[in-house]
Design a protein around this motif. Structure first.
Motif, short mmCIF file in Angstrom:
data_model
loop_
_atom_site.label_atom_id
_atom_site.label_comp_id
_atom_site.label_asym_id
_atom_site.label_seq_id
_atom_site.Cartn_x
_atom_site.Cartn_y
_atom_site.Cartn_z
N PHE A 45 0.83 -1.18 0.00
CA PHE A 45 0.00 0.00 0.00
C PHE A 45 0.88 1.24 0.00
O PHE A 45 1.77 1.39 0.83
N ASP A 46 0.60 2.15 -0.94
CA ASP A 46 1.22 3.47 -0.90
C ASP A 46 0.10 4.49 -0.76
O ASP A 46 -1.08 4.14 -0.70
N SER A 47 0.45 5.77 -0.70
CA SER A 47 -0.55 6.81 -0.46
C SER A 47 -1.57 6.88 -1.59
O SER A 47 -2.76 7.13 -1.36
N TYR A 48 -1.12 6.62 -2.83
CA TYR A 48 -2.03 6.68 -3.97
C TYR A 48 -3.09 5.58 -3.86
O TYR A 48 -4.29 5.85 -4.01
N ARG A 49 -2.65 4.37 -3.59
CA ARG A 49 -3.61 3.27 -3.47
C ARG A 49 -4.54 3.49 -2.28
O ARG A 49 -5.73 3.19 -2.35
N MET A 50 -4.02 4.04 -1.19
CA MET A 50 -4.83 4.27 -0.01
C MET A 50 -5.91 5.31 -0.29
O MET A 50 -7.05 5.20 0.18
N ASP A 51 -5.59 6.35 -1.08
CA ASP A 51 -6.58 7.36 -1.44
C ASP A 51 -7.74 6.75 -2.24
O ASP A 51 -8.91 7.06 -2.00
N ILE A 52 -7.40 5.88 -3.21
CA ILE A 52 -8.42 5.24 -4.02
C ILE A 52 -9.29 4.33 -3.15
O ILE A 52 -10.53 4.31 -3.26
N GLU A 73 3.73 -4.46 6.51
CA GLU A 73 4.33 -3.17 6.86
C GLU A 73 3.74 -2.06 6.00
O GLU A 73 3.28 -2.29 4.88
N MET A 74 3.74 -0.84 6.52
CA MET A 74 3.39 0.37 5.76
C MET A 74 4.43 1.42 6.08
O MET A 74 4.99 1.44 7.18
N ASP A 75 4.66 2.34 5.14
CA ASP A 75 5.57 3.43 5.46
C ASP A 75 4.82 4.50 6.25
O ASP A 75 3.60 4.47 6.42
N GLU A 76 5.57 5.46 6.75
CA GLU A 76 5.03 6.47 7.66
C GLU A 76 3.89 7.26 7.02
O GLU A 76 2.84 7.51 7.63
N TYR A 77 4.08 7.66 5.76
CA TYR A 77 3.09 8.49 5.08
C TYR A 77 1.80 7.69 4.84
O TYR A 77 0.69 8.22 4.96
N THR A 78 1.93 6.42 4.50
CA THR A 78 0.76 5.58 4.24
C THR A 78 -0.02 5.32 5.52
O THR A 78 -1.26 5.28 5.50
N ILE A 79 0.69 5.16 6.63
CA ILE A 79 0.01 5.00 7.92
C ILE A 79 -0.82 6.23 8.23
O ILE A 79 -1.95 6.14 8.71
N SER A 80 -0.27 7.40 7.95
CA SER A 80 -1.00 8.65 8.16
C SER A 80 -2.27 8.68 7.31
O SER A 80 -3.35 9.08 7.78
N ASN A 81 -2.16 8.22 6.06
CA ASN A 81 -3.34 8.17 5.19
C ASN A 81 -4.35 7.13 5.67
O ASN A 81 -5.56 7.31 5.51
N PHE A 82 -3.84 6.03 6.24
CA PHE A 82 -4.73 5.00 6.76
C PHE A 82 -5.57 5.55 7.91
O PHE A 82 -6.75 5.23 8.06
N GLN A 83 -4.95 6.41 8.72
CA GLN A 83 -5.70 7.05 9.81
C GLN A 83 -6.86 7.87 9.25
O GLN A 83 -7.96 7.90 9.81
N THR A 138 -8.11 -6.11 12.59
CA THR A 138 -7.64 -7.44 12.97
C THR A 138 -6.35 -7.77 12.21
O THR A 138 -6.05 -7.17 11.17
N GLY A 139 -5.59 -8.72 12.76
CA GLY A 139 -4.41 -9.24 12.06
C GLY A 139 -3.23 -8.29 11.98
O GLY A 139 -2.40 -8.41 11.07
N LEU A 140 -3.13 -7.35 12.92
CA LEU A 140 -1.97 -6.44 12.92
C LEU A 140 -0.69 -7.23 13.13
O LEU A 140 -0.57 -7.99 14.09
N SER A 141 0.30 -7.04 12.26
CA SER A 141 1.59 -7.70 12.43
C SER A 141 2.41 -6.97 13.50
O SER A 141 2.19 -5.77 13.74
N PRO A 142 3.36 -7.64 14.15
CA PRO A 142 4.20 -6.97 15.14
C PRO A 142 4.95 -5.78 14.54
O PRO A 142 5.10 -4.74 15.19
N GLN A 143 5.41 -5.92 13.27
CA GLN A 143 6.16 -4.84 12.63
C GLN A 143 5.28 -3.61 12.44
O GLN A 143 5.69 -2.48 12.73
N LEU A 144 4.07 -3.83 11.96
CA LEU A 144 3.16 -2.72 11.71
C LEU A 144 2.71 -2.07 13.02
O LEU A 144 2.66 -0.84 13.13
N ALA A 145 2.43 -2.90 14.02
CA ALA A 145 2.02 -2.37 15.32
C ALA A 145 3.14 -1.53 15.93
O ALA A 145 2.90 -0.44 16.47
N ASN A 146 4.38 -2.02 15.81
CA ASN A 146 5.52 -1.29 16.35
C ASN A 146 5.71 0.04 15.63
O ASN A 146 6.01 1.07 16.26
N LYS A 147 5.53 0.03 14.30
CA LYS A 147 5.66 1.28 13.54
C LYS A 147 4.61 2.30 13.99
O LYS A 147 4.90 3.49 14.14
N MET A 148 3.39 1.84 14.21
CA MET A 148 2.32 2.73 14.67
C MET A 148 2.64 3.33 16.04
O MET A 148 2.41 4.51 16.29
#
Length: 276
Positions: free
Chosen positions: A177-184, A210-220, A236-246
């Motif tokens: 997921f990148d910011s473009y896909r998240m917007d759509i 995993e998601m990058d910082e900008y994509t996480i912001s868009n997910f919010q 549901t299904g949050l990975s440890p890596q993604l949870a840690n990044k958040m």
């Protein structure tokens, strides 16, 4: 190239590897500080690769040089490494080869010697330019194909919101997921929620490591949009890596958002509740 001179350059590089590397690093001060980080980030050994390029150029091995440039372009593009560093590094290699040429074929008043020298220098320039040209073509081609693939994926994406009851729907989120896909996806999610009249949306993130910082912001923002539609979000299904990044980004869970370990847990809880 003059065989005798190029043989001397080849032998110098092979027999004096540390001196060659030291000379090269002195010509590229900015890159010198990033040698280890580039090796860790992209598994790219700049010093080893520079030696290979130098030997191809000095030996006038143009086919090997072009093939290697194409491989390097793809590697650099895959890991999104800074092109400015690559330019500085290759131009430093050019200057290093000039230095070795002068050391092994010093100028004198003999006209033939002068002609040979300038021809050798031109061959070095042509070799380096050919490497850069094919490197950038390969880099750009890979990036363009990657962008087109992602855009096609997004533009033809049918957001798979699956209704499991009159009021509950599931959104399995899979892939990169990148910011473009998240917007759509945000736009399509809101339309689907409205169409289905869903009061609960379960978003399963087990397919996203995993998601990058900008994509996480868009997910919010996606989650905020879902809340504004009057729908409760369950993750549901949050990975440890993604949870840690958040956590690192200071992302607090809103009161309208619920977290469940797995999709099955969420379905068990909400389907049972709604069936009573």
């Amino acid at each position: 190239m003059n065989v005798t001179t190029t043989s001397k350059i080849d032998k110098y590089i092979l027999n004096n590897r540390e001196e060659f590397q030291s000379l090269l690093l002195s010509e590229a001060s900015n890159v010198a500080t990033k040698i280890n980080s580039i090796l860790e980030e992209g598994n790219i050994d700049l010093l080893k690769n520079a030696e290979k390029i130098a030997l191809f150029v000095a030996g006038n091995k143009r086919e090997e040089l072009i093939d290697f440039a194409e491989v390097e372009g793809i590697s650099w593009a895959k890991h999104s490494l800074t092109l400015a560093l690559k330019l500085e590094w290759i131009h430093a290699l050019r200057r290093t080869l000039w230095h070795l040429l002068r050391e092994n074929n010093p100028l004198n008043s003999n006209s033939k010697s002068l002609t040979d020298f300038y021809e050798l220098e031109q061959n070095i320039n042509d070799g380096i330019d050919e490497f850069l040209n094919n490197f950038f073509i390969s880099y750009s081609k890979y990036k363009d194909e990657l962008i087109m693939t992602q855009r096609n994926l997004v533009e033809h994406l049918s957001v798979p919101i699956i209704p499991v009851s009159a009021s509950i729907a599931i959104l399995p989120m899979i892939g990169s997921f990148d910011s473009y896909r998240m917007d759509i996806i945000k736009e399509k999610i809101l339309n689907e929620i409205s169409r289905l009249r869903a009061s609960v949306l379960i978003m399963d993130l087990s397919g996203i490591p995993e998601m990058d910082e900008y994509t996480i912001s868009n997910f919010q923002k996606v989650l905020n949009g879902v809340t504004l539609m009057g729908t409760k979000s369950i993750l549901t299904g949050l990975s440890p890596q993604l949870a840690n990044k958040m956590i690192q980004l200071g992302w607090g869970i809103e009161k309208d958002i619920e977290i469940k370990g797995t999709l099955q847990h969420a379905l068990n809880d909400y389907l049972v509740v709604n069936s009573k």
